[in-house]
Design a protein around this motif. Sequence first.
Motif, PDB file in Angstrom:
ATOM      1  N   TYR A   1       0.845  -1.192   0.000  1.00 17.21           N
ATOM      2  CA  TYR A   1       0.000   0.000   0.000  1.00 17.21           C
ATOM      3  C   TYR A   1       0.885   1.249   0.000  1.00 17.21           C
ATOM      4  CZ  TYR A   1      -3.322  -3.462   1.744  1.00 17.21           C
ATOM      5  OH  TYR A   1      -4.091  -4.586   1.912  1.00 17.21           O
ATOM      6  N   GLN A   2       0.436   2.266  -0.719  1.00 19.70           N
ATOM      7  CA  GLN A   2       1.113   3.556  -0.707  1.00 19.70           C
ATOM      8  C   GLN A   2       0.100   4.663  -0.452  1.00 19.70           C
ATOM      9  OE1 GLN A   2       3.387   3.892  -4.426  1.00 19.70           O
ATOM     10  NE2 GLN A   2       5.241   3.465  -3.265  1.00 19.70           N
ATOM     11  N   LEU A   3       0.556   5.686   0.253  1.00 16.13           N
ATOM     12  CA  LEU A   3      -0.305   6.819   0.585  1.00 16.13           C
ATOM     13  C   LEU A   3       0.375   8.102   0.134  1.00 16.13           C
ATOM     14  CD1 LEU A   3      -2.972   7.597   2.055  1.00 16.13           C
ATOM     15  CD2 LEU A   3      -1.590   7.953   4.117  1.00 16.13           C
ATOM     16  N   GLN A   4      -0.411   8.962  -0.488  1.00 10.95           N
ATOM     17  CA  GLN A   4       0.114  10.240  -0.966  1.00 10.95           C
ATOM     18  C   GLN A   4       0.623  11.075   0.205  1.00 10.95           C
ATOM     19  OE1 GLN A   4      -2.827  12.503  -3.072  1.00 10.95           O
ATOM     20  NE2 GLN A   4      -1.400  14.094  -3.728  1.00 10.95           N
ATOM     21  N   LEU A   5       1.746  11.739  -0.008  1.00 12.47           N
ATOM     22  CA  LEU A   5       2.304  12.595   1.024  1.00 12.47           C
ATOM     23  C   LEU A   5       1.418  13.824   1.234  1.00 12.47           C
ATOM     24  CD1 LEU A   5       6.094  12.519   0.055  1.00 12.47           C
ATOM     25  CD2 LEU A   5       4.934  11.159   1.802  1.00 12.47           C
ATOM     26  N   SER A   6       1.563  14.447   2.389  1.00  6.03           N
ATOM     27  CA  SER A   6       0.805  15.649   2.686  1.00  6.03           C
ATOM     28  C   SER A   6       1.241  16.795   1.779  1.00  6.03           C
ATOM     29  CB  SER A   6       0.992  16.060   4.145  1.00  6.03           C
ATOM     30  OG  SER A   6       0.447  15.083   5.018  1.00  6.03           O
TER      31      SER A   6
ATOM     32  N   GLY B   1      -0.430  17.764  -0.995  1.00  7.28           N
ATOM     33  CA  GLY B   1      -0.971  17.678  -2.336  1.00  7.28           C
ATOM     34  C   GLY B   1       0.018  17.315  -3.415  1.00  7.28           C
ATOM     35  N   VAL B   2       1.285  17.058  -3.070  1.00 10.95           N
ATOM     36  CA  VAL B   2       2.265  16.684  -4.086  1.00 10.95           C
ATOM     37  C   VAL B   2       2.020  15.244  -4.519  1.00 10.95           C
ATOM     38  CG1 VAL B   2       3.986  18.293  -3.218  1.00 10.95           C
ATOM     39  CG2 VAL B   2       3.905  15.971  -2.292  1.00 10.95           C
TER      40      VAL B   2
ATOM     41  N   ILE C   1      -2.176   5.899  10.016  1.00  9.32           N
ATOM     42  CA  ILE C   1      -1.810   6.879   8.997  1.00  9.32           C
ATOM     43  C   ILE C   1      -1.588   8.234   9.651  1.00  9.32           C
ATOM     44  CG2 ILE C   1      -2.915   5.702   7.070  1.00  9.32           C
ATOM     45  CD1 ILE C   1      -5.306   7.558   7.425  1.00  9.32           C
ATOM     46  N   ASP C   2      -0.486   8.855   9.282  1.00  5.32           N
ATOM     47  CA  ASP C   2      -0.113  10.134   9.871  1.00  5.32           C
ATOM     48  C   ASP C   2      -0.584  11.264   8.964  1.00  5.32           C
ATOM     49  OD1 ASP C   2       0.959  12.103  11.410  1.00  5.32           O
ATOM     50  OD2 ASP C   2       3.031  11.812  10.730  1.00  5.32           O
ATOM     51  N   ARG C   3      -1.889  11.490   8.960  1.00 11.46           N
ATOM     52  CA  ARG C   3      -2.476  12.549   8.154  1.00 11.46           C
ATOM     53  C   ARG C   3      -3.507  13.289   9.009  1.00 11.46           C
ATOM     54  NH1 ARG C   3       1.143  10.823   5.826  1.00 11.46           N
ATOM     55  NH2 ARG C   3       1.378  10.257   3.604  1.00 11.46           N
TER      56      ARG C   3
ATOM     57  N   CYS D   1      -6.280  12.659   0.298  1.00  8.49           N
ATOM     58  CA  CYS D   1      -5.067  12.098  -0.285  1.00  8.49           C
ATOM     59  C   CYS D   1      -5.383  10.787  -0.997  1.00  8.49           C
ATOM     60  CB  CYS D   1      -3.980  11.878   0.768  1.00  8.49           C
ATOM     61  SG  CYS D   1      -4.523  10.956   2.225  1.00  8.49           S
ATOM     62  N   ARG D   2      -4.507  10.381  -1.888  1.00  4.26           N
ATOM     63  CA  ARG D   2      -4.689   9.155  -2.642  1.00  4.26           C
ATOM     64  C   ARG D   2      -4.095   7.965  -1.888  1.00  4.26           C
ATOM     65  NH1 ARG D   2      -3.065  10.765  -8.908  1.00  4.26           N
ATOM     66  NH2 ARG D   2      -4.424  12.595  -9.089  1.00  4.26           N
TER      67      ARG D   2
END
Length: 251
Positions: A173-178, A180-181, A210-212, A218-219
């Motif tokens: 699994y991958q999570l988009q960085l904070s 918006g990049v 998740i650290d958001r 995010c994606r």
Amino acid sequence: MAYVPQDLLDRITALEREVRELRGRAQIRPAMNQILHGDTVIGEGGRLLVQDPDGDAIFETGQSPAGDWSVTMRRDTGAPAIGVGANTYPGDSAVNQMVRIFNRAGDVIVMDDYYADGYLGRPYVPVPVTPGVDVTSSTERTTHIGILHVQHRVVHATTSVYAPAGTTISMRYQLQLSGGVLAYEQIGNTFTVVGGAAGQELTNTQRIPIDRAHSERCRLMVRATRTAGSGTGTVFPFGLWGVNTATPEEA
């Protein structure tokens, strides 16, 4: 007979009349169903209880047995309906001051997170993903992608991976960085299935903190690759859900 001034007799008569009026008013019970001015204060460990004829507290507020200050609304069965604080739920810490809404069976259907301040605990919120996707390349590709509107501190992810005979399939699994990049980081652990002689399908379940920030958009992606063999594997996300924390470490 001594002379008594007439005005003095009048004064005594008036005083007697006032005494009779005061005595009558003292016997009148004042109305107790209105508070027109000022505050009603309950403190120093006190509570306000509204009870039904069976003695069940339908509404209560004040200091709970756990030591915090709580508010609880109950149904006439005595089952909780809405509550804030430790008095609502057995075993609560007085520190967390959770907000909860209960169904008629007494189950929590809405609450904030016990360990992660500022996050939703229930209801669980799904991350939408597409159906199963075949994996036919040794180059890692995105098999599934969903937009995560962060409500919870933890993602509960269940994914099934099929690897045919003589083939190995890995996914992560991958999570988009904070910010918006369009850059990503891996979350959770890589899951690998070895097909062996006859092929096999295995299911992996992970609780992934998740650290958001709450409400961040995010994606969330599923990435997969064929690391050995030449067969066609398949990745099936059974469910990606935002859920409440279970331990302080997940917060």
